[in-house]
Scaffold this motif. Sequence first.
Motif, short mmCIF file in Angstrom:
data_model
loop_
_atom_site.label_atom_id
_atom_site.label_comp_id
_atom_site.label_asym_id
_atom_site.label_seq_id
_atom_site.Cartn_x
_atom_site.Cartn_y
_atom_site.Cartn_z
N TYR A 11 31.32 85.45 34.52
CA TYR A 11 32.29 85.28 34.21
C TYR A 11 32.28 86.25 32.84
CZ TYR A 11 36.28 83.60 31.13
OH TYR A 11 37.45 83.50 30.51
N HIS A 12 31.27 86.19 31.99
CA HIS A 12 31.05 86.88 30.90
C HIS A 12 30.76 88.26 30.96
CE1 HIS A 12 32.15 83.89 27.60
NE2 HIS A 12 31.81 83.19 28.64
N ALA A 13 30.20 88.44 32.02
CA ALA A 13 29.58 89.87 32.44
C ALA A 13 30.91 90.91 32.56
CB ALA A 13 28.83 89.98 33.72
N PHE A 14 31.90 90.26 33.19
CA PHE A 14 33.37 90.94 33.57
C PHE A 14 33.72 90.91 32.43
CE2 PHE A 14 32.15 90.22 37.91
CZ PHE A 14 32.50 91.38 38.31
N ALA A 15 34.16 89.89 31.54
CA ALA A 15 34.78 89.69 30.19
C ALA A 15 34.36 90.58 29.18
CB ALA A 15 35.10 88.38 29.71
N HIS A 16 33.26 90.82 29.16
CA HIS A 16 32.56 91.76 28.03
C HIS A 16 32.81 93.11 27.93
CE1 HIS A 16 29.23 88.34 26.61
NE2 HIS A 16 30.55 88.19 26.18
N ARG A 17 33.20 93.36 29.45
CA ARG A 17 33.40 94.94 29.86
C ARG A 17 35.13 95.10 29.78
NH1 ARG A 17 29.34 97.63 32.50
NH2 ARG A 17 27.43 96.50 32.59
N GLY A 18 35.70 94.15 29.37
CA GLY A 18 37.17 94.42 29.23
C GLY A 18 37.97 93.83 30.21
N PHE A 19 37.47 93.32 31.19
CA PHE A 19 38.17 92.94 32.49
C PHE A 19 38.91 91.74 32.15
CE2 PHE A 19 35.20 95.33 34.56
CZ PHE A 19 35.56 95.43 36.19
N ALA A 20 40.30 91.78 32.72
CA ALA A 20 40.62 90.35 32.48
C ALA A 20 40.07 89.35 33.86
CB ALA A 20 42.54 90.51 33.00
N GLY A 22 41.29 76.24 35.11
CA GLY A 22 40.53 77.52 34.86
C GLY A 22 40.21 77.69 33.44
N ARG A 23 39.61 78.88 33.49
CA ARG A 23 39.25 79.50 32.17
C ARG A 23 39.70 81.11 32.26
NH1 ARG A 23 39.02 74.85 31.38
NH2 ARG A 23 37.53 73.66 30.54
N TYR A 24 40.52 81.65 31.38
CA TYR A 24 40.91 83.05 31.39
C TYR A 24 40.65 83.74 30.12
CZ TYR A 24 44.32 86.51 31.76
OH TYR A 24 45.02 87.84 31.48
N GLN A 25 40.09 84.91 30.52
CA GLN A 25 39.92 85.74 29.32
C GLN A 25 40.85 87.14 29.59
OE1 GLN A 25 37.92 85.47 26.41
NE2 GLN A 25 39.25 87.54 25.81
N PRO A 26 41.94 87.26 28.69
CA PRO A 26 42.78 88.39 28.94
C PRO A 26 41.84 89.60 28.65
CG PRO A 26 43.72 87.08 27.27
CD PRO A 26 42.46 86.63 27.62
N GLY A 27 42.48 90.81 29.56
CA GLY A 27 41.73 92.21 29.33
C GLY A 27 41.89 92.73 27.94
N LYS A 28 41.16 93.83 27.89
CA LYS A 28 41.17 94.39 26.63
C LYS A 28 42.20 95.34 26.42
CE LYS A 28 36.31 93.93 25.32
NZ LYS A 28 34.92 94.71 24.77
#
Length: 215
Positions: free
Chosen positions: A50-59, A15-21
């Motif tokens: 994926y980036h739509a959520f990540a840019h809003r600070g979601f994990a 997977g690819r994971y972006q931690p939340g803000k």
Amino acid sequence: MPEIIFNGPAGRLEGRYQPGKSDTAPVALILHPHPQYGGTMDNKATYYLYHAFAHRGFATLRFNFRGVGRSQGEFDQGNGELSDAASALDWLQSMNANSTGTWIAGISFGAWIAMQLLMRRPEIQGFISVAPPANLYDFSFLAPCPSSGLIVQAEDDDLVTPISIVKLVEKLKAQKSITIDHETIKGANHFFENELAQLMTSVNNYLTKRLTSGR
């Protein structure tokens, strides 16, 4: 956008994971199109969601179903893939124990899996369903649909009949206590190859509306 490997029911999943803000950031799981027709977590629409959520600070997590990329196992007609998605959500939630909300999004086959997971996980409070294959798979399990969400269809979809999505939306809209938003992207094919900007405008407008209202 760290690369991750986590345990799934048929072996390791990539997977690819972006931690939340923040420590209490909501989480979002993104599911890709059909594995046997080229669907991967790097599908453009999957990547953009994926980036739509990540840019809003979601994990935010997107991953390859079993048998795709570096994910172990073999295609399992949707049953195993639903188990994969459940394991992915478990992993995501374990990494974010103080999260204040859970969302799910999927494209085509991934939308079908996402909606099934929605029925099994009452903590999911919102969904984005892009080109759900309502004429190819049974969606009758959404009885009733437990959460409000957005369904987006392509006007010139060559795989999913527009009327099948309209009927699905009408069925869900008849339910009480939830709200189903429905958008049609003009000129788009099944994968929104030339209309990704319009797709993401609809998605982002919906997320802004839901997150601003706090519902």
